[in-house]
Design a protein around this motif. Sequence first.
Motif, mmCIF file in Angstrom:
data_model
loop_
_atom_site.group_PDB
_atom_site.id
_atom_site.type_symbol
_atom_site.label_atom_id
_atom_site.label_comp_id
_atom_site.label_asym_id
_atom_site.label_seq_id
_atom_site.Cartn_x
_atom_site.Cartn_y
_atom_site.Cartn_z
ATOM 1 N N PRO A 191 0.826 -1.221 0.000
ATOM 2 C CA PRO A 191 0.000 0.000 0.000
ATOM 3 C C PRO A 191 0.853 1.260 0.000
ATOM 4 N N ALA A 192 0.439 2.239 -0.798
ATOM 5 C CA ALA A 192 1.219 3.474 -0.952
ATOM 6 C C ALA A 192 0.536 4.671 -0.320
ATOM 7 N N ASN A 193 -0.658 4.496 0.208
ATOM 8 C CA ASN A 193 -1.263 5.598 0.962
ATOM 9 C C ASN A 193 -1.761 5.077 2.314
ATOM 10 N N ALA A 194 -2.036 6.021 3.220
ATOM 11 C CA ALA A 194 -2.354 5.648 4.602
ATOM 12 C C ALA A 194 -3.651 4.842 4.687
ATOM 13 N N TYR A 195 -4.599 5.141 3.824
ATOM 14 C CA TYR A 195 -5.854 4.401 3.809
ATOM 15 C C TYR A 195 -5.613 2.940 3.423
ATOM 16 N N GLY A 196 -4.900 2.718 2.336
ATOM 17 C CA GLY A 196 -4.600 1.353 1.901
ATOM 18 C C GLY A 196 -3.781 0.601 2.937
ATOM 19 N N PHE A 197 -2.837 1.300 3.560
ATOM 20 C CA PHE A 197 -2.030 0.665 4.608
ATOM 21 C C PHE A 197 -2.902 0.217 5.772
ATOM 22 N N ALA A 198 -3.800 1.101 6.219
ATOM 23 C CA ALA A 198 -4.615 0.782 7.399
ATOM 24 C C ALA A 198 -5.563 -0.385 7.115
ATOM 25 N N LYS A 199 -6.144 -0.420 5.923
ATOM 26 C CA LYS A 199 -7.008 -1.548 5.563
ATOM 27 C C LYS A 199 -6.198 -2.841 5.534
ATOM 28 N N ASP A 200 -5.033 -2.775 4.918
ATOM 29 C CA ASP A 200 -4.165 -3.948 4.830
ATOM 30 C C ASP A 200 -3.767 -4.436 6.223
ATOM 31 N N ALA A 201 -3.435 -3.492 7.097
ATOM 32 C CA ALA A 201 -3.030 -3.851 8.461
ATOM 33 C C ALA A 201 -4.203 -4.465 9.225
ATOM 34 N N LEU A 202 -5.399 -3.926 9.055
ATOM 35 C CA LEU A 202 -6.572 -4.480 9.735
ATOM 36 C C LEU A 202 -6.792 -5.939 9.318
ATOM 37 N N ARG A 203 -6.655 -6.195 8.011
ATOM 38 C CA ARG A 203 -6.819 -7.568 7.534
ATOM 39 C C ARG A 203 -5.801 -8.507 8.174
ATOM 40 N N ARG A 204 -4.562 -8.079 8.240
ATOM 41 C CA ARG A 204 -3.531 -8.932 8.839
ATOM 42 C C ARG A 204 -3.809 -9.156 10.319
ATOM 43 N N GLU A 205 -4.263 -8.127 10.992
ATOM 44 C CA GLU A 205 -4.568 -8.270 12.420
ATOM 45 C C GLU A 205 -5.701 -9.268 12.616
ATOM 46 N N LEU A 206 -6.708 -9.214 11.755
ATOM 47 C CA LEU A 206 -7.813 -10.176 11.870
ATOM 48 C C LEU A 206 -7.333 -11.591 11.581
ATOM 49 N N GLU A 207 -6.384 -11.718 10.662
ATOM 50 C CA GLU A 207 -5.836 -13.052 10.380
ATOM 51 C C GLU A 207 -5.069 -13.590 11.594
ATOM 52 N N PHE A 208 -4.327 -12.714 12.273
ATOM 53 C CA PHE A 208 -3.648 -13.158 13.503
ATOM 54 C C PHE A 208 -4.675 -13.509 14.579
ATOM 55 N N LEU A 209 -5.719 -12.703 14.689
ATOM 56 C CA LEU A 209 -6.765 -12.969 15.688
ATOM 57 C C LEU A 209 -7.395 -14.349 15.462
ATOM 58 N N LYS A 210 -7.585 -14.702 14.196
ATOM 59 C CA LYS A 210 -8.191 -16.001 13.842
ATOM 60 C C LYS A 210 -7.427 -17.185 14.415
ATOM 61 N N THR A 211 -6.120 -17.021 14.578
ATOM 62 C CA THR A 211 -5.329 -18.161 15.056
ATOM 63 C C THR A 211 -5.652 -18.490 16.510
ATOM 64 N N SER A 212 -6.146 -17.505 17.271
ATOM 65 C CA SER A 212 -6.498 -17.810 18.663
ATOM 66 C C SER A 212 -8.005 -17.830 18.873
#
Lengths: 279, 279
Positions: A130-151
């Motif tokens: 992601p090259a802008n803050a909006y795209g970064f934040a969406k991408d980060a939220l997705r990754r955080e949810l993927e980590f959350l899924k593991t527990s």
Amino acid sequence: MRIAVTGASGFIGRAVLTELARRGISAVASSRSGIGFPLGSAHKSVVLDIHENAADAYERLGRPETVIHLAWSGLPHYHSLHHFETELPVQYRFLKSLIVSGTQNLIVAGTCFEYGLQSGPLSEDLPTQPANAYGFAKDALRRELEFLKTSQPFALTWARLFYLYGEGQASTSLLAQLRQAVARGEKTFNMSGGEQLRDYLAVEEAARLLVSLALARCDAGIVNVCSGRPISVRRLVEGWIRDNGWAIDLNLGYYPYPDYEPMAFWGDRRKLDSILEGQ
Amino acid sequence: MRIAVTGASGFIGRAVLTELARRGISAVASSRSGIGFPLGSAHKSVVLDIHENAADAYERLGRPETVIHLAWSGLPHYHSLHHFETELPVQYRFLKSLIVSGTQNLIVAGTCFEYGLQSGPLSEDLPTQPANAYGFAKDALRRELEFLKTSQPFALTWARLFYLYGEGQASTSLLAQLRQAVARGEKTFNMSGGEQLRDYLAVEEAARLLVSLALARCDAGIVNVCSGRPISVRRLVEGWIRDNGWAIDLNLGYYPYPDYEPMAFWGDRRKLDSILEGQ
């Protein structure tokens, strides 16, 4: 199945409510400041601001098994630090509270800006840049949810939306600006060169796809929600003018191309099609 | 130049203070619970927990022009959600407050885990693909600081640390465990197959590099802080045993290889070397 829709008063949210009603499905429609249009009898409206950190959000949303999560504030300012300074932690906290409370199936609106400055057909397995803050934040939220899924297991469909158009879109959008120029009786419409290739979907079609993904309950991970067909912005706008019988000329090249987008990118639709075929 | 070091009571922090003193440089040494060792006359100790959100953090750190930021809580639990649920927003808020207050040069400890499951020599321009919550949170913090720079300019050096070893390392580290086994008089030391290739640096050398980067004030972005030379864990451990004159046999293959690391990766050191040559 109990369904809730957040961001329900927004451009996509309204189309999703219409699509649910068309299928005879009732939902709880949640928005920050209430739904400013007639909901009909199919849905129930709830006022909820996810920034409030309400302990009873899950209850107020009707204890939903499935949540179609469209709420996101701060648009269209893609470069604002708001997206990760404020929105990212608030979004994660809200969604985690729903999962911990009992929601089992989450459909979240992602964005093609997660791909960043990558060209050509973009498939879901590409590393994001992601090259802008909006795209970064969406991408980060997705990754955080993927980590959350593991527990805390749950079904996650990350609906990565490309460009949409339709009635009731934000006044900053291309179609709305064109419509306003026509309404003002202007003879020409200033735009970029128009040669850039994009992936555009009517909002009604995007809503149909989002609802199908929600009902599939398939834990699909990332899915491009797109047409899969590149179209030049010039041809797109010419089509709108023709379909509406408008009389306005395009002043191509008036604006520069945006620096945060590549000249040509569109979605690879194969994963979406394979999920829909399986239904 | 006024320098502050956060996480100063940690394994790397202590080595950085020693290196600064060796160069005749005084710093403010900040830690959560005070420095539990003699600081000598070179440095000043400050108790500061970044989770407190102290409004006067910049003042308490002596209004530093340069900050070597090593503080990070929650290790070595790489998979804990703590890293992005709590640590990421706290870290960003703390560092932003320093920048807004006047700090101009930030050296932050990154981690090779930002690269994720990528093999071979890893250079700074590779897209990151962190596979654990710790690596993700560090990667996200770096991106947030890069976005912050666009509205609030400062010099950022992201020192991506590979594996370190030395005196006073956490008891869970390989060298500390070997040392404990020797101290207990054990005849064998249980470990993995030991064939995995890694990049190991003595902590004194890492501290020397960190201080050089801080003094360079070069806004270097990401810099691998590494040896640049792959070494098998078996050979590394055999070297420690030989150098210390210990008598203990290796029970290779007792533990499985960790699932969150590739078999062979090490740092590309060319960027680091070119910065150091320029000094």
